[in-house]
Design a protein around this motif. Structure first.
Motif, mmCIF file in Angstrom:
data_model
loop_
_atom_site.group_PDB
_atom_site.id
_atom_site.type_symbol
_atom_site.label_atom_id
_atom_site.label_comp_id
_atom_site.label_asym_id
_atom_site.label_seq_id
_atom_site.Cartn_x
_atom_site.Cartn_y
_atom_site.Cartn_z
ATOM 1 N N ILE A 115 8.429 74.239 28.281
ATOM 2 C CA ILE A 115 9.827 74.620 28.434
ATOM 3 C C ILE A 115 9.975 76.127 28.231
ATOM 4 O O ILE A 115 9.348 76.702 27.338
ATOM 5 N N ASP A 116 10.826 76.757 29.041
ATOM 6 C CA ASP A 116 11.001 78.205 28.934
ATOM 7 C C ASP A 116 11.922 78.566 27.769
ATOM 8 O O ASP A 116 12.550 77.721 27.137
ATOM 9 N N GLU A 117 12.003 79.851 27.491
ATOM 10 C CA GLU A 117 12.721 80.368 26.329
ATOM 11 C C GLU A 117 14.200 79.995 26.322
ATOM 12 O O GLU A 117 14.769 79.649 25.291
ATOM 13 N N LYS A 118 14.840 80.031 27.498
ATOM 14 C CA LYS A 118 16.277 79.782 27.582
ATOM 15 C C LYS A 118 16.622 78.307 27.818
ATOM 16 O O LYS A 118 17.798 77.966 27.996
ATOM 17 N N PHE A 119 15.643 77.452 27.856
ATOM 18 C CA PHE A 119 15.845 76.015 28.066
ATOM 19 C C PHE A 119 16.521 75.748 29.420
ATOM 20 O O PHE A 119 17.337 74.853 29.571
ATOM 21 N N GLU A 120 16.151 76.533 30.414
ATOM 22 C CA GLU A 120 16.697 76.359 31.757
ATOM 23 C C GLU A 120 15.710 75.669 32.689
ATOM 24 O O GLU A 120 16.113 74.878 33.550
ATOM 25 N N TYR A 121 14.422 75.989 32.548
ATOM 26 C CA TYR A 121 13.395 75.437 33.418
ATOM 27 C C TYR A 121 12.233 74.911 32.573
ATOM 28 O O TYR A 121 12.025 75.342 31.434
ATOM 29 N N ALA A 122 11.509 73.978 33.182
ATOM 30 C CA ALA A 122 10.315 73.445 32.520
ATOM 31 C C ALA A 122 9.255 73.178 33.574
ATOM 32 O O ALA A 122 9.564 72.750 34.699
ATOM 33 N N ASP A 123 8.010 73.459 33.228
ATOM 34 C CA ASP A 123 6.879 73.156 34.111
ATOM 35 C C ASP A 123 6.294 71.803 33.714
ATOM 36 O O ASP A 123 5.936 71.583 32.547
ATOM 37 N N PHE A 124 6.212 70.901 34.684
ATOM 38 C CA PHE A 124 5.653 69.573 34.462
ATOM 39 C C PHE A 124 4.260 69.514 35.081
ATOM 40 O O PHE A 124 4.084 69.865 36.254
ATOM 41 N N GLU A 125 3.295 69.081 34.290
ATOM 42 C CA GLU A 125 1.933 68.855 34.772
ATOM 43 C C GLU A 125 1.543 67.430 34.391
ATOM 44 O O GLU A 125 1.505 67.088 33.211
ATOM 45 N N VAL A 126 1.285 66.620 35.402
ATOM 46 C CA VAL A 126 0.958 65.218 35.172
ATOM 47 C C VAL A 126 -0.384 64.907 35.813
ATOM 48 O O VAL A 126 -0.585 65.195 36.996
ATOM 49 N N ALA A 127 -1.294 64.339 35.035
ATOM 50 C CA ALA A 127 -2.620 63.975 35.548
ATOM 51 C C ALA A 127 -2.821 62.475 35.345
ATOM 52 O O ALA A 127 -2.682 61.960 34.231
ATOM 53 N N TYR A 128 -3.140 61.774 36.447
ATOM 54 C CA TYR A 128 -3.391 60.334 36.405
ATOM 55 C C TYR A 128 -4.872 60.065 36.663
ATOM 56 O O TYR A 128 -5.435 60.564 37.652
ATOM 57 N N THR A 129 -5.471 59.290 35.800
ATOM 58 C CA THR A 129 -6.803 58.750 36.082
ATOM 59 C C THR A 129 -6.602 57.371 36.684
ATOM 60 O O THR A 129 -6.073 56.469 36.028
ATOM 61 N N ILE A 130 -6.981 57.232 37.979
ATOM 62 C CA ILE A 130 -6.724 55.971 38.672
ATOM 63 C C ILE A 130 -8.036 55.295 39.030
ATOM 64 O O ILE A 130 -9.107 55.920 39.059
ATOM 65 N N ASN A 131 -7.935 54.012 39.299
ATOM 66 C CA ASN A 131 -9.074 53.252 39.793
ATOM 67 C C ASN A 131 -8.654 52.548 41.071
ATOM 68 O O ASN A 131 -7.743 51.703 41.057
ATOM 69 N N ALA A 132 -9.267 52.936 42.200
ATOM 70 C CA ALA A 132 -8.978 52.308 43.484
ATOM 71 C C ALA A 132 -9.894 51.103 43.670
ATOM 72 O O ALA A 132 -11.117 51.214 43.531
ATOM 73 N N GLU A 133 -9.304 49.956 43.972
ATOM 74 C CA GLU A 133 -10.091 48.734 44.097
ATOM 75 C C GLU A 133 -10.764 48.605 45.454
ATOM 76 O O GLU A 133 -11.620 47.736 45.631
ATOM 77 N N LYS A 134 -10.367 49.453 46.402
ATOM 78 C CA LYS A 134 -11.040 49.422 47.691
ATOM 79 C C LYS A 134 -10.991 50.806 48.314
ATOM 80 O O LYS A 134 -10.150 51.628 47.984
ATOM 81 N N SER A 135 -11.896 51.078 49.232
ATOM 82 C CA SER A 135 -11.935 52.360 49.932
ATOM 83 C C SER A 135 -11.027 52.302 51.150
ATOM 84 O O SER A 135 -10.655 51.227 51.626
ATOM 85 N N GLY A 136 -10.668 53.506 51.646
ATOM 86 C CA GLY A 136 -9.918 53.561 52.882
ATOM 87 C C GLY A 136 -8.598 54.291 52.731
ATOM 88 O O GLY A 136 -8.217 54.733 51.649
ATOM 89 N N THR A 137 -7.901 54.412 53.856
ATOM 90 C CA THR A 137 -6.604 55.085 53.865
ATOM 91 C C THR A 137 -5.532 54.126 53.365
ATOM 92 O O THR A 137 -5.424 53.006 53.838
ATOM 93 N N GLN A 138 -4.774 54.591 52.410
ATOM 94 C CA GLN A 138 -3.709 53.770 51.862
ATOM 95 C C GLN A 138 -2.627 54.699 51.291
ATOM 96 O O GLN A 138 -2.742 55.915 51.349
ATOM 97 N N ILE A 139 -1.605 54.115 50.772
ATOM 98 C CA ILE A 139 -0.551 54.891 50.120
ATOM 99 C C ILE A 139 -0.616 54.562 48.631
ATOM 100 O O ILE A 139 0.056 53.668 48.145
ATOM 101 N N PRO A 140 -1.438 55.274 47.891
ATOM 102 C CA PRO A 140 -1.569 54.923 46.480
ATOM 103 C C PRO A 140 -0.376 55.325 45.634
ATOM 104 O O PRO A 140 -0.106 54.718 44.627
ATOM 105 N N LEU A 141 0.363 56.356 46.055
ATOM 106 C CA LEU A 141 1.454 56.843 45.223
ATOM 107 C C LEU A 141 2.698 57.141 46.057
ATOM 108 O O LEU A 141 2.617 57.741 47.129
#
Length: 369
Positions: A50-76
Motif C-alpha cells: 500500500i502506498d503512503e497516502k492509502f490511495e493505491y496498492a500493488d497486488f501480486e498473486v502467485a498460484y501454484t497449480i496442478n493441471a490434471e491433463k495437458s492441452g489448451t484449456q481455460i484454467p483461469l
C-alpha cells in the motif's frame, strides 16, 4: 396558496436530499480466479503493498497449480473490477495474452465444452450472470459485471505450474457519514467453487502508510499490522479481505463530532436568541400598549435566516476540523439544502416570538384605573 407553497418547499427538500450523490466511490475489486475442473490450486501467495497516502496498492498473486491433463484449456477466469493499471498474467515466467469478456461469452453458445465448468456464474435462464455472494458491510452485495471478466487460454502440460497475477488497485471509499471509510479489497470467495483448496499465505506491506490500519483477518503470524504483516491459512478465513484506514482525529475534532453541526449551531444561536429576547423585553417595557413589536417582527424573520447560515458555518467548521483526506464533505454538500427548510424554521420562530412578546406585553401592561 401559502399552505401549498409551504408543502411544496418541504417536499422539494425531501426529494433533493434523497437525490444526493452516491456515498460509495468504488475502487478495485480484486478477486481470486474462477477455476475449471481440470486445475487444482495447491498454494496461493498474496502480497499487497500500500502506498503512503492509502490511495493505491500493488497486488501480486502467485498460484501454484496442478493441471490434471495437458492441452489448451481455460484454467483461469479472472474477475478484475476497475483495476487501475498494469494487469498482467504470467505462467512459469512467460507473459500470456489476456482476452476480453466478449470472446468468452460468445464461446458459451458455440463451444459449451469449454465453459461447462463455469455454469455456477449464470442465472437459471443463462441470459445474465448471477450474483456472487460477497456481502459487504452496510448491506451491500457485489454483482458480477460482464465487462470486468478477463481470461486466457494456454497450452500447458500436465503437472505443476506457477501462475502470477499483478495489477495496481485503487481504494474504495464510503462517504455515508462525515468521515471517509477508505479500504482495499480482495475476494477469497471464488475458492468455494474450486475443485480443491490448498494453503494461503498473505503478506500486507503497510510500512509506508502514515495512518493506522485495520485488517479483518485477525492477528498476523509474523510482523505488525502497521508494518509488514504475514498470515498463513489452510482454510477460507473470510469472504473478502478488507484493509481499512483508521483516520487520525484530534480531541477537539472528536468533541465537535459528538455535538454535531445542528446542536453546535443551536448552542451558538442561543446567544443571539437571548439578545433578541432582551431587545423584545426592553421594547415592551417602554411600549407596553403598542400593538406590534418591531424587535419581535424583525427578529422573527432575521433569526431563522441567520440560523441557516449558522448551520452551514458549523458544518463547514467540522469538516475543516476533520481535514483532508478524511472529511467526506457529504454533510457540507447537504448544507446548501438547508434553505429549503426555511419555511419550517420561520414558522417555529414566529410562534416563539409571538408568545414571548405576548408574555412581556402582559407583564408590563399597566392595571386599569
Amino acid at each position: 396558496m401559502k399552505i401549498r407553497l409551504f408543502l411544496l418547499c418541504v417536499l422539494s427538500s425531501l426529494l433533493l436530499n434523497a437525490n444526493m450523490a452516491s456515498p460509495v466511490q468504488e475502487g478495485t475489486f480484486g478477486t481470486r480466479p474462477f477455476i475449471s475442473q481440470f486445475v487444482n490450486i495447491l498454494h496461493e501467495n498474496l502480497r499487497i503493498t500500500i502506498d503512503e497516502k492509502f490511495e493505491y496498492a500493488d497486488f501480486e498473486v502467485a498460484y501454484t497449480i496442478n493441471a490434471e491433463k495437458s492441452g489448451t484449456q481455460i484454467p483461469l477466469l479472472f474477475y478484475a473490477s476497475e483495476y487501475y493499471e498494469n494487469f498482467e498474467v504470467t505462467i512459469d515466467g512467460k507473459k500470456v495474452d489476456l482476452k476480453r469478456q466478449e470472446d468468452f461469452w460468445d464461446l458459451y453458445g458455440i463451444d459449451k465444452e469449454k465453459l461447462i465448468n463455469f455454469e455456477y456464474l449464470y442465472t437459471r435462464n443463462r441470459a445474465e450472470v448471477g450474483e456472487i455472494e460477497n456481502q459487504f458491510k452496510h448491506g451491500r452485495s457485489e454483482h458480477i459485471s460482464l465487462n470486468d471478466f478477463l481470461y486466457f487460454e494456454t497450452d500447458i502440460s500436465e503437472g505443476e505450474h506457477i501462475i502470477k497475477v499483478t495489477y495496481k488497485a485503487t481504494n474504495w471509499r464510503f462517504k455515508h457519514n462525515r468521515i471517509n471509510e477508505d479500504s482495499f479489497r480482495y475476494a477469497l470467495s471464488p475458492a468455494k467453487y474450486w475443485k480443491s483448496f490448498g494453503t494461503l499465505n498473505i503478506t500486507i506491506d503497510a510500512s509506508n502508510v502514515k495512518d493506522e490500519i485495520a485488517i479483518n483477518i485477525g492477528t498476523p503470524k509474523i510482523g505488525e499490522i502497521n508494518g509488514v504483516s504475514t498470515y498463513h491459512f489452510n482454510k477460507l478465513p473470510v469472504e473478502i479481505i478488507e484493509i481499512t484506514r483508521v483516520p487520525k482525529l484530534s480531541g477537539f475534532t472528536k468533541f465537535l463530532l459528538n455535538i454535531e453541526s445542528f446542536w453546535l449551531a443551536i448552542i451558538l444561536m442561543s446567544f443571539i436568541v437571548l439578545y433578541h429576547v432582551w431587545k423584545m423585553y426592553r421594547f415592551r417595557k417602554k411600549h407596553p400598549k403598542k400593538k406590534f413589536s418591531g424587535p419581535a417582527f424583525i427578529g422573527a424573520i432575521a433569526i431563522p435566516i441567520v440560523f441557516i447560515f449558522m448551520l452551514m458555518l458549523t458544518t463547514f467548521w467540522i469538516d475543516t476540523s476533520i481535514g483532508e483526506p478524511y472529511a467526506s464533505g457529504r454533510e457540507s454538500y447537504g448544507a446548501f439544502f438547508q434553505f429549503l427548510y426555511f419555511p419550517k424554521y420561520l414558522l417555529y420562530y414566529v410562534i416563539f416570538s409571538i408568545l414571548v412578546d405576548f408574555l412581556f406585553k402582559k407583564l408590563h401592561a399597566k392595571p386599569k384605573e
